[in-house]
Design an enzyme around this catalytic site. Structure first.
Site, PDB file in Angstrom:
ATOM      1  NE  ARG A   1      58.240   9.853  30.751  1.00 30.50           N
ATOM      2  CZ  ARG A   1      59.050   8.673  30.103  1.00 30.50           C
ATOM      3  NH1 ARG A   1      60.045   8.551  29.791  1.00 30.50           N
ATOM      4  NH2 ARG A   1      58.424   8.005  29.652  1.00 30.50           N
ATOM      5  CG  ASN A  32      52.305   8.179  27.660  1.00 28.75           C
ATOM      6  OD1 ASN A  32      53.074   8.735  27.684  1.00 28.75           O
ATOM      7  ND2 ASN A  32      50.972   8.406  26.751  1.00 28.75           N
TER       8      ASN A  32
END
Length: 315
Positions: A59, A91
């Site tokens: 990721r 995020n």
């Protein structure tokens, strides 16, 4: 679950027939010959201790490449005079295991100081994470440089949320030079990893293209209000193995995110999703190819950027 990490015999190795910018798999052959084994050892150790680490590292590479390109901007910490990307909506509370990248960088700096970029470490760690859970391997082109900047604005606008429909996903990937095939196959990364309740709540209460029993089970864990950070496996069948179960789940209307099920919902992505559900070898080959392609998005090379000595801050 009895899995022996990092010792899978992978039947498919994608070497990459296309040349990408100024990158080369032999970039560090003489300047840091032990780079690949050093990265692999740290990744394997981390995944053996926490399976989720593999998805976290993968990721990180994705979220880095979709903002300013694959330049390690995602790793930069905020300072009193600098705002990074870690607090961006996609995020914050989501990206993790920066400490593994720190450890890799520490060990690499010991054997070849000032040579290997953090951007290249991210690309290698992503590949080794996939391999550690039984996925395909590929030859990673190297020679990226690290950015001296980051963009909170682009991180908020260019990383697709789990609520996107197919048209929005296609546009989002096209902005990065990636096509429909790249979109569908790279979404297969969701065969590992976890998602937070806040990212799939809308799907389990509002979507009609969802297996009813699947939705009810998730609603017990993720109520309409609260439990935002409760975690759910993206693939309920084989969550600790990199395989094609993700696409099989879509056939049963068990995609966790709205954006997952959008890939098999009567649209242009259906054919590819069905192909990958039926053929692991094709999925692995195409995934490897698209990972190489993604890893070349707007890379810095030559005298551009820098090679950070600390991945969290500019030199």
């Amino acid at each position: 679950m009895g899995i022996s990490y990092c010792i899978f015999v992978v039947a498919f190795l994608y070497t990459g027939a296309m040349a990408y910018a100024n990158l080369s798999p032999n970039f560090y052959a003489s300047s840091c010959p032990d780079l690949l084994s050093t990265v692999q050892d740290v990744v394997c150790d981390a995944v053996s201790k926490e399976t989720r680490a593999a998805a976290s590292l993968l990721r990180l590479h994705f979220h880095d490449c979709f903002v300013q390109g694959c330049d390690a901007s995602v790793l930069l910490d905020d300072t009193s005079t600098f705002t990074g990307e870690k607090t961006a909506r996609p995020n914050a509370g989501s990206l993790r295991r920066f400490d593994i990248i720190d450890e890799i960088k520490k060990q690499v700096e010991c054997i070849c100081p000032g040579v290997v970029s953090c951007a290249d470490i991210l690309a290698l760690a992503a590949r080794d994470s996939v391999v550690a859970l039984g996925g395909p391997t590929w030859t990673v082109p190297l020679g990226r440089r690290d950015s001296k900047t980051a963009s909170l604005r682009l991180a908020n606008s260019d990383i697709a949320p789990g609520s996107f429909n197919l048209g929005q996903l296609i546009s989002n990937f096209a902005k990065q030079g990636l096509n429909l095939k790249d979109l569908v196959v790279l979404s297969g990364a969701h065969t590992i990893g976890l998602a937070r309740c806040v990212t799939f709540r809308g799907r389990i209460y509002n979507d009609t293209n969802i297996n009813p029993s699947f939705a009810r089970a998730l609603q017990r864990k993720c109520p309409r209000v609260g439990n935002n950070n409760t975690l759910q496996q993206l693939d309920l069948v084989t969550p600790d193995i990199f395989d094609n179960s993700y696409y099989k789940n879509l056939q049963c209307l068990k995609g966790l995110l709205h954006s997952d099920q959008a890939l098999l919902n009567g649209g242009s992505a259906d054919s590819l999703s069905k192909t990958y559900a039926a053929d692991t070898k094709t999925f692995f080959a195409d995934f490897a190819q698209s990972m190489i392609k993604m890893g070349n998005i707007k890379v810095l090379t030559g005298s551009q950027g820098e090679v950070r000595t600390n991945c969290r801050k500019v030199n």
